[in-house]
Design a protein around this motif. Structure first.
Motif, PDB file in Angstrom:
ATOM      1  N   SER A   4      -5.541  12.130   9.449  1.00 55.61           N
ATOM      2  CA  SER A   4      -4.789  10.803  10.094  1.00 55.61           C
ATOM      3  C   SER A   4      -4.674   9.563   9.321  1.00 55.61           C
ATOM      4  O   SER A   4      -5.526   9.153   8.593  1.00 55.61           O
ATOM      5  CB  SER A   4      -5.770  10.159  11.317  1.00 55.61           C
ATOM      6  OG  SER A   4      -5.070   9.230  12.070  1.00 55.61           O
ATOM      7  N   GLY A   5      -3.389   9.013   9.241  1.00 57.79           N
ATOM      8  CA  GLY A   5      -3.156   8.118   8.282  1.00 57.79           C
ATOM      9  C   GLY A   5      -2.529   8.447   6.934  1.00 57.79           C
ATOM     10  O   GLY A   5      -2.273   7.787   6.106  1.00 57.79           O
ATOM     11  N   SER A   6      -2.471   9.684   6.813  1.00 59.65           N
ATOM     12  CA  SER A   6      -2.199  10.201   5.548  1.00 59.65           C
ATOM     13  C   SER A   6      -0.598   9.913   5.212  1.00 59.65           C
ATOM     14  O   SER A   6      -0.110  10.584   4.012  1.00 59.65           O
ATOM     15  CB  SER A   6      -2.385  11.846   5.333  1.00 59.65           C
ATOM     16  OG  SER A   6      -1.940  12.740   6.275  1.00 59.65           O
ATOM     17  N   GLY A   7       0.273   9.936   6.106  1.00 57.51           N
ATOM     18  CA  GLY A   7       1.535   9.556   5.979  1.00 57.51           C
ATOM     19  C   GLY A   7       2.515  10.679   6.539  1.00 57.51           C
ATOM     20  O   GLY A   7       3.997  10.718   6.419  1.00 57.51           O
ATOM     21  N   LYS A   8       2.174  11.680   7.372  1.00 57.06           N
ATOM     22  CA  LYS A   8       2.756  12.683   8.219  1.00 57.06           C
ATOM     23  C   LYS A   8       3.910  12.206   8.739  1.00 57.06           C
ATOM     24  O   LYS A   8       4.996  12.607   8.634  1.00 57.06           O
ATOM     25  CB  LYS A   8       2.022  13.612   9.038  1.00 57.06           C
ATOM     26  CG  LYS A   8       0.700  14.121   8.188  1.00 57.06           C
ATOM     27  CD  LYS A   8       0.151  15.237   9.073  1.00 57.06           C
ATOM     28  CE  LYS A   8      -0.615  14.459  10.305  1.00 57.06           C
ATOM     29  NZ  LYS A   8      -1.625  13.368   9.944  1.00 57.06           N
ATOM     30  N   SER A   9       3.890  11.215   9.747  1.00 55.74           N
ATOM     31  CA  SER A   9       4.663  10.651  10.559  1.00 55.74           C
ATOM     32  C   SER A   9       5.842   9.850   9.716  1.00 55.74           C
ATOM     33  O   SER A   9       6.944   9.851  10.146  1.00 55.74           O
ATOM     34  CB  SER A   9       4.240   9.905  11.552  1.00 55.74           C
ATOM     35  OG  SER A   9       3.476  10.561  12.668  1.00 55.74           O
ATOM     36  N   THR A  10       5.255   9.101   8.812  1.00 54.07           N
ATOM     37  CA  THR A  10       6.121   8.399   7.889  1.00 54.07           C
ATOM     38  C   THR A  10       6.991   9.400   7.273  1.00 54.07           C
ATOM     39  O   THR A  10       8.430   8.907   7.081  1.00 54.07           O
ATOM     40  CB  THR A  10       5.128   7.774   6.939  1.00 54.07           C
ATOM     41  OG1 THR A  10       4.320   6.770   7.604  1.00 54.07           O
ATOM     42  CG2 THR A  10       6.326   6.763   5.865  1.00 54.07           C
ATOM     43  N   HIS A  16      -2.034  18.227  13.515  1.00 52.78           N
ATOM     44  CA  HIS A  16      -3.507  17.900  13.356  1.00 52.78           C
ATOM     45  C   HIS A  16      -4.221  19.324  12.845  1.00 52.78           C
ATOM     46  O   HIS A  16      -5.219  19.737  12.663  1.00 52.78           O
ATOM     47  CB  HIS A  16      -4.187  17.360  13.903  1.00 52.78           C
ATOM     48  CG  HIS A  16      -4.031  15.710  13.941  1.00 52.78           C
ATOM     49  ND1 HIS A  16      -3.581  14.784  14.824  1.00 52.78           N
ATOM     50  CD2 HIS A  16      -4.447  14.996  12.881  1.00 52.78           C
ATOM     51  CE1 HIS A  16      -3.440  13.861  14.430  1.00 52.78           C
ATOM     52  NE2 HIS A  16      -4.163  13.615  13.176  1.00 52.78           N
ATOM     53  N   ARG A  71       0.772  -1.321  -0.029  1.00 55.52           N
ATOM     54  CA  ARG A  71       0.002  -0.126  -0.176  1.00 55.52           C
ATOM     55  C   ARG A  71       0.888   1.151  -0.026  1.00 55.52           C
ATOM     56  O   ARG A  71       1.787   1.419   0.956  1.00 55.52           O
ATOM     57  CB  ARG A  71      -0.805  -0.084   1.507  1.00 55.52           C
ATOM     58  CG  ARG A  71      -2.125   0.767   1.185  1.00 55.52           C
ATOM     59  CD  ARG A  71      -3.127   0.329   2.363  1.00 55.52           C
ATOM     60  NE  ARG A  71      -2.263   0.425   3.453  1.00 55.52           N
ATOM     61  CZ  ARG A  71      -2.369   1.385   4.087  1.00 55.52           C
ATOM     62  NH1 ARG A  71      -2.726   2.620   4.045  1.00 55.52           N
ATOM     63  NH2 ARG A  71      -1.581   1.226   5.250  1.00 55.52           N
TER      64      ARG A  71
END
Ligand SMILES: Nc1ncnc2c1ncn2[C@@H]1O[C@H](COP(=O)(O)OP(=O)(O)OP(=O)(O)O)[C@@H](O)[C@H]1O
Ligand SMILES: [Mg+2]
Length: 238
Positions: free
Chosen positions: A47-53, A187, A25
């Motif tokens: 949330s889950g969009s990939g910011k931390s990644t 956020h 994914r």
């Protein structure tokens, strides 16, 4: 070009074709991004969009990220997370000094603690500090390393509204004094506008919005509307 000028104009962060998938994914889909030295950038996204990644990749913490072209970041990078990650068995000053050497390390650690308003708390245990104070200690720990790039992943997310405002002022003040480049994941649209000179929105693995923020309070409402719209949020309070 003289080396000095080159240093001023070269971006601190340069990403080309940054891609990351988990189990097939795609989370980051060929990100291109330059952050000039000294710029304060906020990164928004669902949330889950990939910011931390993305932040982990820039921090060099993700060895599986694929830079189709380049992933360049400065040598001295500090990271601050939502929780302070202070070691509970070390006193506050020792946490700040962790991994730091040099004769004057302790002096610099004390100075950094004073800068974040924690003078006199050097010998406290982390558990003796409030949440906001722990985050300030975490900021001191990152500052003492004189980072060229400060990466922060929702550093104020767990704080109450009042403490958060104080932390905004402190972070902006510290940034003005030390001038690292900053990439702040949040956020909070208002936090992004108040703090940053440039706001990015991550959507579907790409930088969907790249908005320069003028430090003029009159323009804030307009930025807010544009960013909320980009995030698919409508404010309907009547
Ligand atoms: N180690 C991992 N293994 C599998 N999937 C992962 C891993 N890390 C992140 N992901 C997935 O990648 C996507 C992006 O995660 P990431 O943590 O970057 O989101 P985020 O934008 O920081 O979200 P939040 O705002 O909730 O913190 C999510 O769907 C997540 O499940
Ligand atoms: Mg995250």
């Amino acid at each position: 070009m003289a080396p000095h000028t080159e240093q001023l104009t070269r971006p601190a962060v340069r990403l080309r074709g940054l891609t990351r998938s988990f189990d097939g994914r795609v989370v980051l889909d060929g990100i291109d991004l330059d952050i000039p030295a000294g710029q304060f950038v906020a990164l928004l996204g669902h949330s889950g969009s990939g910011k931390s990644t993305l932040l982990r990749a820039v921090a060099g913490l993700d060895h599986e990220v694929v830079g189709g072209g380049e992933l360049i970041a400065p040598e001295r990078v500090s990271v601050v997370f939502q929780d302070s990650r202070l070691l509970p068995w070390r006193r506050v000053l020792d946490n700040v000094l962790l991994g730091l050497d040099g004769e004057d390390a302790a002096g610099r650690g004390r100075e950094a603690l004073a800068e974040v308003g924690l003078a006199g708390r050097e010998r406290a245990w982390p558990s003796e500090l409030s949440g906001g104070e722990q985050q300030r200690a975490a900021l001191a720990r990152s500052l003492v390393r004189e980072p060229e790039l400060l990466l922060a992943d929702e550093p104020f997310g767990a704080l109450d509204a009042l403490t958060r405002i104080k932390m905004h002022n402190l972070l902006r003040e510290l940034w003005e004094r030390h001038r690292p480049s900053v990439l702040l994941v949040t956020h909070d649209v208002d936090e992004a506008i108040v703090l940053a000179d440039r706001v990015l929105v991550l959507e579907e693995g790409r930088i969907g919005v790249d908005l320069a923020i003028e430090r003029d309070a009159r323009a804030r409402g307009e930025y807010r509307g544009r960013l909320l719209a980009a995030l698919g949020v409508t404010e309907d309070v009547r």
